[in-house]
Design an enzyme around this catalytic site. Structure first.
Site, PDB file in Angstrom:
ATOM      1  N   GLY A   1       0.802  -1.212   0.000  1.00  0.00           N
ATOM      2  CA  GLY A   1       0.000   0.000   0.000  1.00  0.00           C
ATOM      3  C   GLY A   1       0.837   1.264   0.000  1.00  0.00           C
ATOM      4  O   GLY A   1       2.074   1.241   0.085  1.00  0.00           O
ATOM      5  N   HIS A   2       0.154   2.402  -0.067  1.00  0.00           N
ATOM      6  CA  HIS A   2       0.836   3.693  -0.133  1.00  0.00           C
ATOM      7  C   HIS A   2       1.650   3.954   1.131  1.00  0.00           C
ATOM      8  O   HIS A   2       1.258   3.591   2.239  1.00  0.00           O
ATOM      9  CB  HIS A   2      -0.183   4.822  -0.345  1.00  0.00           C
ATOM     10  CG  HIS A   2      -1.211   4.926   0.734  1.00  0.00           C
ATOM     11  ND1 HIS A   2      -2.325   4.117   0.791  1.00  0.00           N
ATOM     12  CD2 HIS A   2      -1.289   5.735   1.812  1.00  0.00           C
ATOM     13  CE1 HIS A   2      -3.048   4.427   1.838  1.00  0.00           C
ATOM     14  NE2 HIS A   2      -2.445   5.401   2.487  1.00  0.00           N
ATOM     15  N   ASN A   3       2.827   4.557   0.918  1.00  0.00           N
ATOM     16  CA  ASN A   3       3.743   4.968   1.994  1.00  0.00           C
ATOM     17  C   ASN A   3       4.421   3.807   2.706  1.00  0.00           C
ATOM     18  O   ASN A   3       5.133   4.022   3.692  1.00  0.00           O
ATOM     19  CB  ASN A   3       3.040   5.835   3.049  1.00  0.00           C
ATOM     20  CG  ASN A   3       2.414   7.083   2.468  1.00  0.00           C
ATOM     21  OD1 ASN A   3       2.819   7.549   1.412  1.00  0.00           O
ATOM     22  ND2 ASN A   3       1.415   7.607   3.136  1.00  0.00           N
TER      23      ASN A   3
END
Length: 366
Positions: free
Chosen positions: A261-263
């Site tokens: 996922g993001h980050n």
């Protein structure tokens, strides 16, 4: 490709036995390896007596130290002190890689501002955006797309159908398998008022009132940063960061159908097996192994050298060096005791039922 037994042994840093001038043209399983004819043939990977029993007399084989090639009637053998490591070298020696012709295919669409390194090969129907940099010796398979401003290092191999979005920075010797997607937007949305998800996190499950809600997209402005010697499996997906980049450290290997996922930050030399899912903003240390179907909740920190067994679900921080298993994740030895206790439950319930019957009879008599 063809190489003599002696040359192959030197390349693998291993000891050989038998006719050193025999030529090896490829590798096969023991039962599919015919006897050597005309001085050349396949070499069998038979690194235990169980597999060596299927060897044809007169063939060549890769054996473990301590095995006797004369027992199997071999003409030549290479001894592997660490069989799987030697197998890595052997398979590398005979792997031709994807069939990508040298040069740039005329059907490729390449923005004039893109820079293609010396010796790079670009297959049919590739699309390369503005400002993209492709390193020397990289090979880009058919129907790959690379978005604006992305940089791919030297000697990369991008297999057909992979999608690399804009703003992706990757180091040298990257391998991306077919269908992988790197740099898609993160799954990030917000509601004008407190959402149901935020409510149950605050109340631990109690609903104070269910109201209509509308999701508003949080756009992904960050990119993806990938180190050297990273491999990304077929149909794996790595989301771009919201503000800062999603990062994958050098030497990490990502299996098919993995989702980052993001980050998310993944350290160096990690191994993420098939169907692993890591939710947004989690941080994974160096040399971490997540076996198949492991799930990591968002904003979780996993320390260095952690090993999580298959289908483990991680909801809280895991300290460095720990081996975890189960749902929710606990120390592996604790999970083993839990499983033993669960298997005993039917017998315990039978014993409890008999005890209750005995107590009831005593009370009735009393």
């Amino acid at each position: 490709m063809a190489i003599t037994i002696a040359e192959l042994a030197r390349a693998l840093d291993a000891r050989f036995w038998g006719e050193d001038s025999l030529t090896v043209t490829g590798a096969a399983e023991p039962a599919q390896t015919p006897p050597v004819e005309g001085g050349s043939g396949l070499i069998a990977m038979a690194m235990s007596p169980r597999y060596a029993a299927a060897l044809a007399p007169g063939s060549m084989a890769l054996l473990a130290e301590g095995m006797d090639p004369e027992t199997y009637g071999l003409r030549a053998a290479i001894f592997a002190p660490r069989p799987r490591l030697v197998m890595a070298g052997l398979t590398r020696a005979f792997d031709p890689g994807p069939d990508i012709a040298p040069g740039i295919h005329p059907s490729a669409v390449i923005d004039p501002s893109a820079r293609i390194g010396e010796g790079a090969a670009i297959a049919p129907f590739v699309v390369i955006g503005a400002g993209v940099e492709i390193g020397p010796g990289a090979r880009i398979g058919a129907h790959v797309s690379i978005g604006r401003g992305s940089r791919i290092g030297a000697e990369a191999v991008i297999h057909p159908g992979a999608r690399i979005a804009h703003g992706v920075i990757a180091g040298d010797r990257l391998i991306v398998q077919p269908g992988a997607s790197i740099g898609g937007d993160g799954f990030s949305f917000v509601t004008p008022e407190e959402s149901g998800i935020e409510e149950i996190r605050r109340t631990l499950g109690t609903r104070e009132g269910i109201k209509a809600q509308h999701w508003t997209r949080i756009h992904s402005l960050g990119g993806v940063e990938i180190g050297d010697d990273v491999e990304i499996g077929a149909n794996a997906t790595i989301d771009r960061g919201t503000i800062r980049a999603t990062r994958v450290g050098s030497g990490t290997k990502i299996d098919n159908l993995v989702q980052l996922g993001h980050n998310v930050v993944v350290g160096r030399d990690c191994l993420l097996c098939g169907l692993v899912g890591v939710a947004g903003s989690s941080r994974i240390g160096d040399r971490v192994v997540l076996a198949g179907q492991v799930g990591v909740s968002d904003n979780i920190e996993i320390g260095d050298d952690v090993i999580a067994g298959g289908a483990t679900k991680i909801f809280t921080r895991v300290p460095s060096g720990r081996v975890v298993l189960g749902n929710p994740a606990v120390k592996m030895e604790t999970q083993m005791e839990i499983q033993k206790a669960v298997r005993r439950l039917p017998r315990v319930m039978q014993q409890l039922s008999k005890f209750q019957e005995s107590v009831t009879r005593l009370l009735e008599k009393g």
